[in-house]
Each structure stands twice: as C-alpha cells, then as structure tokens.
Design a protein around this motif. Structure first.
Motif, PDB file in Angstrom:
ATOM      1  N   SER A  30       0.820  -1.217   0.000  1.00 26.49           N
ATOM      2  CA  SER A  30       0.000   0.000   0.000  1.00 26.49           C
ATOM      3  C   SER A  30       0.851   1.264   0.000  1.00 26.49           C
ATOM      4  O   SER A  30       0.354   2.336  -0.350  1.00 26.49           O
ATOM      5  CB  SER A  30      -0.945   0.007   1.197  1.00 26.49           C
ATOM      6  OG  SER A  30      -0.204   0.010   2.406  1.00 26.49           O
ATOM      7  N   THR A  33       3.257   3.432  -5.087  1.00 24.03           N
ATOM      8  CA  THR A  33       2.467   3.831  -6.243  1.00 24.03           C
ATOM      9  C   THR A  33       2.703   2.803  -7.342  1.00 24.03           C
ATOM     10  O   THR A  33       3.850   2.485  -7.663  1.00 24.03           O
ATOM     11  CB  THR A  33       2.882   5.224  -6.732  1.00 24.03           C
ATOM     12  OG1 THR A  33       2.548   6.188  -5.736  1.00 24.03           O
ATOM     13  CG2 THR A  33       2.170   5.580  -8.029  1.00 24.03           C
ATOM     14  N   SER A  52      -2.192   5.511  -6.490  1.00 25.72           N
ATOM     15  CA  SER A  52      -1.579   5.595  -5.174  1.00 25.72           C
ATOM     16  C   SER A  52      -2.647   5.438  -4.110  1.00 25.72           C
ATOM     17  O   SER A  52      -3.802   5.834  -4.322  1.00 25.72           O
ATOM     18  CB  SER A  52      -0.896   6.954  -4.993  1.00 25.72           C
ATOM     19  OG  SER A  52       0.042   7.199  -6.025  1.00 25.72           O
ATOM     20  N   THR A  53      -2.258   4.903  -2.968  1.00 22.67           N
ATOM     21  CA  THR A  53      -3.152   4.833  -1.812  1.00 22.67           C
ATOM     22  C   THR A  53      -2.976   6.110  -1.018  1.00 22.67           C
ATOM     23  O   THR A  53      -1.858   6.429  -0.597  1.00 22.67           O
ATOM     24  CB  THR A  53      -2.811   3.618  -0.940  1.00 22.67           C
ATOM     25  OG1 THR A  53      -2.916   2.436  -1.739  1.00 22.67           O
ATOM     26  CG2 THR A  53      -3.774   3.512   0.227  1.00 22.67           C
ATOM     27  N   ARG A  56      -7.481   5.268   3.863  1.00 26.60           N
ATOM     28  CA  ARG A  56      -8.111   3.962   3.990  1.00 26.60           C
ATOM     29  C   ARG A  56      -9.119   3.789   2.858  1.00 26.60           C
ATOM     30  O   ARG A  56     -10.115   4.510   2.772  1.00 26.60           O
ATOM     31  CB  ARG A  56      -8.780   3.845   5.345  1.00 26.60           C
ATOM     32  CG  ARG A  56      -9.412   2.485   5.606  1.00 26.60           C
ATOM     33  CD  ARG A  56      -9.990   2.422   7.013  1.00 26.60           C
ATOM     34  NE  ARG A  56     -10.721   1.197   7.234  1.00 26.60           N
ATOM     35  CZ  ARG A  56     -10.155   0.070   7.640  1.00 26.60           C
ATOM     36  NH1 ARG A  56      -8.867   0.037   7.867  1.00 26.60           N
ATOM     37  NH2 ARG A  56     -10.879  -1.013   7.823  1.00 26.60           N
ATOM     38  N   ASN A  57      -8.873   2.814   2.018  1.00 27.85           N
ATOM     39  CA  ASN A  57      -9.761   2.530   0.881  1.00 27.85           C
ATOM     40  C   ASN A  57      -9.971   3.751  -0.015  1.00 27.85           C
ATOM     41  O   ASN A  57     -11.026   3.903  -0.643  1.00 27.85           O
ATOM     42  CB  ASN A  57     -11.121   2.015   1.367  1.00 27.85           C
ATOM     43  CG  ASN A  57     -11.000   0.690   2.080  1.00 27.85           C
ATOM     44  OD1 ASN A  57     -10.182  -0.156   1.719  1.00 27.85           O
ATOM     45  ND2 ASN A  57     -11.812   0.509   3.117  1.00 27.85           N
ATOM     46  N   THR A  58      -8.973   4.610  -0.056  1.00 24.31           N
ATOM     47  CA  THR A  58      -9.036   5.812  -0.888  1.00 24.31           C
ATOM     48  C   THR A  58      -7.797   5.871  -1.753  1.00 24.31           C
ATOM     49  O   THR A  58      -6.679   5.718  -1.253  1.00 24.31           O
ATOM     50  CB  THR A  58      -9.126   7.087  -0.020  1.00 24.31           C
ATOM     51  OG1 THR A  58     -10.221   6.977   0.867  1.00 24.31           O
ATOM     52  CG2 THR A  58      -9.345   8.312  -0.911  1.00 24.31           C
ATOM     53  N   TYR A  59      -8.019   6.078  -3.045  1.00 19.77           N
ATOM     54  CA  TYR A  59      -6.916   6.016  -3.981  1.00 19.77           C
ATOM     55  C   TYR A  59      -6.951   7.214  -4.906  1.00 19.77           C
ATOM     56  O   TYR A  59      -8.000   7.816  -5.143  1.00 19.77           O
ATOM     57  CB  TYR A  59      -7.006   4.723  -4.801  1.00 19.77           C
ATOM     58  CG  TYR A  59      -7.221   3.504  -3.948  1.00 19.77           C
ATOM     59  CD1 TYR A  59      -8.491   2.972  -3.778  1.00 19.77           C
ATOM     60  CD2 TYR A  59      -6.160   2.918  -3.276  1.00 19.77           C
ATOM     61  CE1 TYR A  59      -8.701   1.876  -2.968  1.00 19.77           C
ATOM     62  CE2 TYR A  59      -6.358   1.814  -2.462  1.00 19.77           C
ATOM     63  CZ  TYR A  59      -7.629   1.298  -2.312  1.00 19.77           C
ATOM     64  OH  TYR A  59      -7.827   0.220  -1.504  1.00 19.77           O
ATOM     65  N   ARG A  75      -6.429  -1.238  -7.662  1.00 19.02           N
ATOM     66  CA  ARG A  75      -5.530  -2.021  -6.831  1.00 19.02           C
ATOM     67  C   ARG A  75      -6.312  -2.651  -5.696  1.00 19.02           C
ATOM     68  O   ARG A  75      -7.343  -2.137  -5.254  1.00 19.02           O
ATOM     69  CB  ARG A  75      -4.397  -1.146  -6.278  1.00 19.02           C
ATOM     70  CG  ARG A  75      -4.835  -0.023  -5.365  1.00 19.02           C
ATOM     71  CD  ARG A  75      -3.679   0.939  -5.065  1.00 19.02           C
ATOM     72  NE  ARG A  75      -2.593   0.262  -4.368  1.00 19.02           N
ATOM     73  CZ  ARG A  75      -1.332   0.705  -4.351  1.00 19.02           C
ATOM     74  NH1 ARG A  75      -1.007   1.806  -5.011  1.00 19.02           N
ATOM     75  NH2 ARG A  75      -0.405   0.057  -3.686  1.00 19.02           N
ATOM     76  N   ASN A  77      -5.077  -3.762  -2.121  1.00 23.27           N
ATOM     77  CA  ASN A  77      -3.924  -3.808  -1.217  1.00 23.27           C
ATOM     78  C   ASN A  77      -3.898  -5.082  -0.390  1.00 23.27           C
ATOM     79  O   ASN A  77      -2.830  -5.549   0.021  1.00 23.27           O
ATOM     80  CB  ASN A  77      -3.907  -2.575  -0.322  1.00 23.27           C
ATOM     81  CG  ASN A  77      -3.541  -1.316  -1.087  1.00 23.27           C
ATOM     82  OD1 ASN A  77      -2.963  -1.367  -2.181  1.00 23.27           O
ATOM     83  ND2 ASN A  77      -3.893  -0.165  -0.522  1.00 23.27           N
ATOM     84  N   THR A 104       5.551   5.783  -2.576  1.00 21.82           N
ATOM     85  CA  THR A 104       4.693   6.958  -2.717  1.00 21.82           C
ATOM     86  C   THR A 104       5.281   8.099  -1.910  1.00 21.82           C
ATOM     87  O   THR A 104       4.888   8.366  -0.772  1.00 21.82           O
ATOM     88  CB  THR A 104       3.258   6.634  -2.266  1.00 21.82           C
ATOM     89  OG1 THR A 104       2.781   5.522  -3.007  1.00 21.82           O
ATOM     90  CG2 THR A 104       2.340   7.837  -2.515  1.00 21.82           C
TER      91      THR A 104
END
Length: 123
Positions: A30, A33, A52-53, A56-59, A75, A77, A104
């Motif tokens: 995670s 990138t 990229s992360t 939490r659960n956001t990209y 992705r 993770n 990242t």
C-alpha cells in the motif's frame, strides 16, 4: 527485493477487453504507487496510468490522455495486486505491457519493474 509479476495479456479482437494483473511480493504494497506502461516495437515506453493509496480505501489515479476513458487502473492492497482494465481495445494498443512500482513519496522513481505481458489486438 520486491518482485512484480504481470499476467492477463493475450490476443483480443479490436473493441474487446482485457484485464491485466500485477502481483507484488511486498508486504508494504500500500505504500507504493503502482503504474502501467507499455512499449511497442520501435517506440518509446509510454506511461498509461498510475494509482496511489492516499487513505483507507481511498486512492488517487492518473491517466495518460491516450487511454483516459478506456483503461481503468485499480488495486487491491489486501492481495498486493494492481490491475489494468482495458476496454475498447484498438489496433494501436498492441505492445508489451509492464507494471512498475515506486514508493509513494516526492522524488521517488519507478525502479521496480515486472517482466511484461504481451497484448495483441486483431482487427
């Protein structure tokens, strides 16, 4: 040493779809990138998309104009895997497709590469 292994390439008719996968051997997946590039014979390597992360659960995803609206990067993770969903494939899309990874953080470069997977599009 982190290893990246692509899969999912193959032969598809123009207008068809393929999903490429990139499995990473990295527990801190995670924090990287992930990106997809492609290179056709006689052409330079081309950036396609990166993800990229950022939470939490956001990209955050970024795309080259040439594939925006047709290709989707994602992705998982939990599975240490990145994907490239390719729709509406065109005769100009055949190439070797590579996934790449970088930490990242500002200034990091794509130093980690997979072996590539071939995509062929028939007209």
């Amino acid at each position: 040493q982190v290893q990246l292994v692509e899969s999912g390439g193959g032969l598809v008719q123009a207008g068809g779809s393929l999903r490429l996968s990139c499995a990473a051997s990295e527990r801190t997946f995670s924090a990287y990138t992930m990106a997809w590039f492609r290179q056709a014979p006689g052409k330079e390597r081309e950036f396609l998309a990166a993800i990229s992360t950022i939470g939490r659960n956001t990209y955050y995803a970024d795309y080259a104009d040439s594939v925006k609206g047709r290709f989707t990067i994602s992705r998982d993770n939990a599975k240490n895997t990145a994907y490239l969903q390719m729709n509406s494939l065109k005769p100009e899309d055949p190439a070797a497709y590579y996934c790449a990874a970088r930490p990242t953080r500002i200034g990091a470069t794509y130093d980690l590469w997979g072996q590539g997977t071939q995509v062929t599009v028939s007209s």
